[in-house]
Enzyme design. Structure first.
Site, PDB file in Angstrom:
ATOM      1  N   ILE A 188       0.846  -1.194   0.000  1.00 12.62           N
ATOM      2  CA  ILE A 188       0.000   0.000   0.000  1.00 12.62           C
ATOM      3  C   ILE A 188       0.879   1.241   0.000  1.00 12.62           C
ATOM      4  O   ILE A 188       1.806   1.338   0.820  1.00 12.62           O
ATOM      5  CB  ILE A 188      -0.913   0.028   1.251  1.00 12.62           C
ATOM      6  CG1 ILE A 188      -1.671  -1.281   1.402  1.00 12.62           C
ATOM      7  CG2 ILE A 188      -1.882   1.212   1.198  1.00 12.62           C
ATOM      8  CD1 ILE A 188      -2.258  -1.492   2.787  1.00 12.62           C
ATOM      9  N   CYS A 189       0.599   2.167  -0.884  1.00 11.83           N
ATOM     10  CA  CYS A 189       1.346   3.424  -0.923  1.00 11.83           C
ATOM     11  C   CYS A 189       0.559   4.451  -0.102  1.00 11.83           C
ATOM     12  O   CYS A 189      -0.374   5.081  -0.587  1.00 11.83           O
ATOM     13  CB  CYS A 189       1.502   3.887  -2.366  1.00 11.83           C
ATOM     14  SG  CYS A 189       2.382   5.437  -2.524  1.00 11.83           S
TER      15      CYS A 189
END
Lengths: 157, 152
Positions: A96-97
């Site tokens: 996840i960014c």
């Protein structure tokens, strides 16, 4: 000795968080108690896509890993299982960014606030698609998303 | 490590000890426990001093409040002293203060006998001899105590 002390304070805090989540879980969120070992260093949280969003009715699983320096050190958080949300900030390997997971982490954040941030990140999505560099990233990245040098930009997806 | 195992999953045991039912007002924003050696930031957020100190050490280049991200620095936090707590470390500081203050106290009395008092009594009177006797007596007592301190 010092290591023992940090370990104890990390577990004490995780126990408090676990208790709060079990007692008063945010809507659509549930800690998978079977996934948690004695040391509390690894949790799986089941979550649902919020109603009225593109992810309504979908179920996801988040894996949290805590180091002995938690909460000074951010947890390692990835999506696992067979339904990885299709989202411009979520890679198909579950990474996840999200800036609070690395440079914007603060020890005042918690498992609950991270989960809420992720639900809200999904909820604001208007177009379900993978990040543009998904194929390359998934092929070349480290297993630990905290080792990735993330580039944070807008948040209007 | 193993000793923590049974507690991890039993919620009831938890709330019984440790004041688990408090509403969080006086809990440290980092360890989530009742704040110990409590300090408050200028933005009003409460922490244990050891917790906040460790966070400031973790991010030396970005000193911000963990709660609201306002600027924060170690010399601009306000310590909170409740009733019965004297200062950091409670008992420890009080102890060293007591020992440290004692010699200063009696040096001051030995050397500043006349400061801010009435003029000395006229020479030859009964009062003057009494005063001289008393001041000598106190001086020797002080000398004795001082020597005793050094020997001990």
């Amino acid at each position: 000795m010092l290591c023992g002390a940090t370990m104890a304070s990390m577990q004490k805090r995780l126990q408090k968080e676990l208790l709060a989540l079990q007692r008063d879980p945010p809507p659509g969120m549930k800690v998978d108690e079977k996934s948690i070992q004695a040391s509390l260093t690894q949790w799986i949280v089941d979550m649902e896509g919020a109603s009225g969003t593109l992810y309504e009715g979908e179920r996801f699983q988040l894996l949290f890993k805590f180091s002995s320096r938690y909460p000074f050190d951010s947890p390692e958080v990835v999506f696992i299982g067979d339904n990885i949300p299709v989202h411009p900030h979520v890679y198909s390997n579950g990474h996840i960014c999200l800036s609070i997971l690395t440079e914007d982490w603060s020890p005042a954040l918690s498992v609950q606030s991270v989960c809420l941030s992720i639900v809200s990140m999904l909820s604001s999505c208007k177009d379900k698609k993978r990040p543009p560099d998904n194929a390359l990233y998934v092929r070349t990245c480290d297993k630990n998303p905290k080792k990735t040098k993330w580039w944070y930009h807008d948040d209007n997806c | 490590l193993c000793s923590l195992l049974p507690q991890a999953f039993s919620a009831s045991q938890w709330s019984a000890g440790d004041g688990g039912d408090t509403d969080g007002t006086f809990e440290c924003n980092i360890c989530l426990d009742t704040a110990k050696d409590a300090v408050i930031s200028l933005c009003g957020h409460l922490f244990c001093w050891p917790c906040l100190h460790q966070w400031l050490e973790t991010r030396p280049n970005r000193q911000v409040c963990p709660v609201c991200k306002a600027g924060i620095s170690r010399d601009k936090v306000i310590p909170l002293y409740g009733r019965g707590s004297f200062g950091f470390g409670d008992g420890g500081f009080q102890m060293s203060f007591g020992i440290g203050a004692f010699p200063f106290g009696f040096i001051a009395t030995a050397f500043n006998m006349n400061e801010g008092r009435d003029a000395p009594a006229a020479a030859g009177t009964q009062q003057q001899t009494d005063e001289q006797f008393l001041s000598r007596l106190f001086f020797y007592v002080a000398l004795f105590l001082m020597l005793w301190l050094f020997i001990a």
